[in-house]
Design an enzyme around this catalytic site. Structure first.
Site, short mmCIF file in Angstrom:
data_model
loop_
_atom_site.label_atom_id
_atom_site.label_comp_id
_atom_site.label_asym_id
_atom_site.label_seq_id
_atom_site.Cartn_x
_atom_site.Cartn_y
_atom_site.Cartn_z
N PHE A 17 0.82 -1.21 0.00
CA PHE A 17 0.00 0.00 0.00
C PHE A 17 0.86 1.27 0.00
O PHE A 17 0.92 2.00 -1.00
CB PHE A 17 -0.94 -0.06 1.20
N GLY A 42 1.51 -7.50 -0.66
CA GLY A 42 1.62 -6.61 -1.81
C GLY A 42 1.04 -7.23 -3.07
O GLY A 42 0.81 -8.44 -3.15
N ALA A 83 8.73 -3.27 4.42
CA ALA A 83 8.17 -4.63 4.46
C ALA A 83 7.86 -5.04 5.90
O ALA A 83 8.68 -4.88 6.80
CB ALA A 83 9.17 -5.62 3.86
N TYR A 149 2.73 -7.11 17.13
CA TYR A 149 3.10 -6.24 16.01
C TYR A 149 3.80 -4.99 16.51
O TYR A 149 4.90 -4.65 16.06
CB TYR A 149 1.86 -5.85 15.20
N ARG A 277 -11.98 -5.63 19.12
CA ARG A 277 -10.84 -6.37 18.59
C ARG A 277 -9.77 -6.51 19.68
O ARG A 277 -9.53 -5.56 20.44
CB ARG A 277 -10.23 -5.64 17.39
N GLY A 279 -6.28 -6.27 21.43
CA GLY A 279 -5.10 -5.44 21.22
C GLY A 279 -5.36 -4.09 20.60
O GLY A 279 -4.43 -3.38 20.23
#
Length: 333
Positions: A17, A42, A83, A149, A277, A279
Site C-alpha cells: 500500500f 503486496g 516490508a 506487532y 478487537r 489489542g
C-alpha cells in the site's frame, strides 16, 4: 540536504500500500528503484504502470532470506524499509510476525551496513506507543505496545538505532500514524477500517465498528505519508532520529464509520457495533511538529478529499463491487 534524484533506491515492501506510492514518487524523481517484496500482502498490480520503466526492477523475495536481501542490496545507495506483517496478523501468528518485523529488519540492517548505503529509512509505526497516555503524542511519549506487532516494530527500531550508534549506519526511524488512501488493503488480516468499510458500504452492507467506537485515530493520506518518507531521506538533520508522521488531529471510529456511510451514499448501508478487537489501542493523536520543523513537510490532502479519492478508487476497482466484497470477511484476526 541530500538529493535523491537519480540515486539507486531499494524499497522493501514496495508492492504494498504505502510502498507502491513511495515507488511512484521515487521514479518520478528519476531514481533507479528496486523493489523487494514476497507478495504476501503486496500486489504486482500496484506496480504495473512501471514494468516498462528501465529505472524500475522488481525482485520477488523475502527480507528474512539472506540471499534475497544480499541480492537486492547490490549497488543500492538508499534503503526504504517498509516490508512487514501487520497488527491483525500478529494476533494469530505472533512468532511469524516478530520474525519478519524484527529479525527481518536486523538482517536488512546488517546487509545495508556491509553495502555501505548512504541512508536507511526505517518505517516503524505509531503502534509502538500503545494507547495514548496524553495527546498529542510526541516522540517522547512512552512506548508500551499492545500487540506483538507493535512490540516487533519497536524491536526493529531498537536495531536501527543500534546500527546507527555502533556501526555508523545513517538511519532514520519514522513512525507514521494511520495511513489511508487508494491501494489500501480491505482483504485478509492486512485489511484496515477505512477500505473495509468502503467496500461494505458500496455493497449496501453493514459497516462494522469493533467495540464502542470511541477509539480515535490520526489519519494521513498515503501520498502525503510517502512524501514524508522521501523528505526524511533527503534531510541530513534527521540522521539518527526517531520522528512521527501524522496530521495532529483525531477522529473517533464511530464518527468515521458514519462519515463513510454518508459519503458513499448507499442508503442500504448502516453502521453495526460488534465485539472489540483484541489489542486495539484506544487513542492515537500525533504530534508531528519535530518532523515538520526539520524538513518543512506538510500534509497536502485534507481528510475529506482523501476519503473521496479512496472511495472513487474502490468504486472503479477492476474486480467490481461484488468481487471486492467476496474477500472482505468482516472479522480478520
Amino acid at each position: 540536504m541530500i538529493k535523491l534524484d537519480h540515486l539507486n533506491c531499494l524499497v522493501t515492501g514496495g508492492a504494498g500500500f504505502i510502498g507502491s506510492h513511495l515507488v511512484d514518487q521515487l521514479l518520478a524523481r528519476g531514481c533507479m528503484v528496486r523493489v523487494l517484496d514476497n507478495l504476501s500482502n503486496g500486489k504486482l498490480a500496484n506496480l504495473s504502470s512501471h514494468f516498462a520503466d528501465p529505472n524500475f526492477e522488481f525482485n520477488q523475495g523475502s527480507i528474512t532470506d539472506p540471499c534475497d536481501v544480499d541480492q537486492a542490496m547490490q549497488d543500492i545507495q538508499v534503503v526504504f524499509h517498509l516490508a512487514c506483517l501487520g497488527v491483525r496478523h500478529s494476533i494469530a501468528h505472533p512468532y511469524e510476525n516478530q520474525r519478519v518485523n524484527a529479525e527481518g529488519t536486523l538482517l536488512l540492517l546488517a546487509a545495508a551496513s556491509r553495502a555501505k548505503v548512504s541512508r536507511f529509512i526505517h518505517c516503524s509505526s505509531s503502534e509502538v506507543y500503545g494507547s495514548a497516555q496524553y495527546v498529542p503524542m510526541a516522540e517522547t511519549h512512552p512506548t508500551q505496545p499492545c500487540t506483538v506487532y507493535g512490540a516487533s516494530k519497536l524491536a526493529g527500531e531498537a536495531y536501527a538505532r543500534a546500527y546507527y550508534l555502533t556501526y555508523g549506519l545513517p538511519t532514520v526511524i519514522i513512525r507514521p500514524f494511520n495511513t489511508y488512501g487508494p491501494r489500501s488493503h480491505h482483504e485478509g488480516d492486512a485489511g484496515e477500517m477505512i477500505p473495509k468499510s468502503i467496500v461494505r458500504a458500496l455493497n449496501g452492507k453493514e459497516v462494522l465498528v469493533f467495540g464502542g467506537g470511541l477509539q480515535t485515530r490520526d489519519f494521513t493520506f498515503v501520498e502525503d505519508t510517502a512524501a514524508g518518507l522521501v523528505a526524511a531521506a533527503e534531510c541530513e538533520a534527521m540522521t539518527g532520529l526517531t520522528l512521527n508522521i501524522g496530521c495532529n488531529f483525531e477522529i473517533s471510529v464511530k464518527e468515521l464509520a458514519e462519515k463513510l456511510v454518508a459519503m458513499v451514499g448507499n442508503h442500504a448501508a448502516t453502521v453495526r457495533f460488534t465485539s472489540a478487537r483484541p489489542g486495539d489501542v484506544s487513542r492515537l493523536h500525533a504530534d508531528p511538529s519535530a518532523f515538520m520543523a526539520l524538513c518543512g513537510w506538510r500534509p497536502t490532502t485534507t481528510f475529506e478529499a482523501g476519503l473521496e479519492k479512496t472511495i472513487a478508487c474502490f468504486r472503479a476497482h477492476p474486480l467490481g463491487l461484488a468481487g471486492l466484497l467476496q474477500s472482505e470477511a468482516g472479522r480478520n484476526w
